[in-house]
Scaffold this motif. Sequence first.
Motif, short mmCIF file in Angstrom:
data_model
loop_
_atom_site.label_atom_id
_atom_site.label_comp_id
_atom_site.label_asym_id
_atom_site.label_seq_id
_atom_site.Cartn_x
_atom_site.Cartn_y
_atom_site.Cartn_z
N UNK A 128 -5.63 -5.11 -4.69
CA UNK A 128 -5.76 -4.14 -4.05
C UNK A 128 -6.44 -4.30 -2.62
N UNK A 129 -7.73 -5.10 -2.39
CA UNK A 129 -8.67 -5.29 -1.42
C UNK A 129 -7.85 -6.42 -0.41
N UNK A 130 -6.82 -7.14 -1.08
CA UNK A 130 -5.98 -7.90 -0.32
C UNK A 130 -4.89 -7.26 0.56
N UNK A 131 -4.41 -6.35 -0.26
CA UNK A 131 -3.38 -5.48 0.48
C UNK A 131 -4.10 -4.56 1.81
N UNK A 185 1.68 -7.76 6.19
CA UNK A 185 2.51 -7.34 4.95
C UNK A 185 1.64 -7.19 3.67
N UNK A 186 1.23 -5.98 3.69
CA UNK A 186 0.23 -5.54 2.44
C UNK A 186 0.81 -5.75 1.05
N UNK A 187 2.11 -5.35 0.80
CA UNK A 187 2.74 -5.58 -0.29
C UNK A 187 2.81 -7.02 -0.86
N UNK A 188 3.37 -7.77 0.22
CA UNK A 188 3.48 -9.40 -0.18
C UNK A 188 1.96 -9.67 -0.39
N UNK A 189 1.18 -9.36 0.44
CA UNK A 189 -0.30 -10.11 0.15
C UNK A 189 -0.88 -9.33 -1.29
N UNK A 190 -0.60 -8.27 -1.64
CA UNK A 190 -0.92 -7.93 -3.02
C UNK A 190 -0.29 -8.63 -4.07
N UNK A 191 1.10 -8.73 -3.69
CA UNK A 191 1.79 -9.92 -4.87
C UNK A 191 1.13 -11.23 -4.92
N UNK A 192 0.85 -11.71 -3.90
CA UNK A 192 0.26 -13.09 -4.03
C UNK A 192 -1.19 -13.27 -4.51
N UNK A 193 -1.91 -12.15 -4.15
CA UNK A 193 -3.12 -12.18 -4.88
C UNK A 193 -3.26 -11.76 -6.31
N UNK A 194 -2.15 -11.16 -6.84
CA UNK A 194 -2.11 -10.99 -8.34
C UNK A 194 -1.71 -12.21 -8.82
N UNK A 195 -0.74 -12.86 -8.44
CA UNK A 195 -0.28 -14.07 -8.89
C UNK A 195 -1.63 -15.16 -9.02
N UNK A 196 -2.27 -15.24 -7.90
CA UNK A 196 -3.22 -16.07 -7.81
C UNK A 196 -4.45 -16.02 -8.81
N UNK A 197 -4.90 -14.67 -9.09
CA UNK A 197 -5.86 -14.28 -10.10
C UNK A 197 -5.42 -14.52 -11.34
N UNK A 198 -4.01 -14.02 -11.65
CA UNK A 198 -3.53 -13.89 -13.02
C UNK A 198 -3.36 -15.54 -13.53
N UNK A 199 -2.97 -16.32 -12.57
CA UNK A 199 -2.83 -17.59 -13.29
C UNK A 199 -4.01 -18.18 -13.61
#
Length: 217
Positions: free
Chosen positions: A90-93, A187-201
Amino acid sequence: MIVTGELGPGDKLPKEADLAERLGLSRNSLREAVKALSLIHVLDVRQGDGTYVTTLEPNLLLDALAFMVDFHQDDSVLEFFEVRRILEPAATAMAATAMSDEDIAGLRAVLDELGEDPSVEVLVANDLEFHRRIAAGSGNTVLCSLIEGLSGSTARARIWRGLTQEGAVRRTREQHAAICDAIESRQPDVARAWATVHVAGVEEWLRSALGVPRSSS
């Protein structure tokens, strides 16, 4: 070799190529093992000289042993990662729309500070600064404070992952670059997606390391 007494306190390890061949390891795998043993003060890496077995005195190893025992006995750090996985995307978006061009340039500079082969400690320090700048860039001071408060509680797990998971350093750098690109291109949606992948990994690696399955709920 250390356990059997073939290598004793103060002894220098054989050349990397010779040791890798003897142990049947790739040189990359050997380097990761050396990093891990260096972290727990079993080996002493001396730049330009070689790698030596330390004195192996109990007081030298005590802090590292406590770190490992504490890390593997306490899975509450998973809860911190779960909260990070909620808050940081959310913060990244938000940062993708709120960060100034100057702040984004500063974020890019943080990525560029890393050399070609950073130590895990340097990488994690860089990772903490990268995420701190994004949280601040969200423009929400409460959210920023919450994320910064979580960072210290997950730093040990990030160091251990960097030392023990093959390709972790490379993936971290690639994902940071993708997050920065998405913020820079607004691109907030793309930023949100990559941040999710990063932390979830990192969270998924930790679950595997601790043998804690994901809840079916």
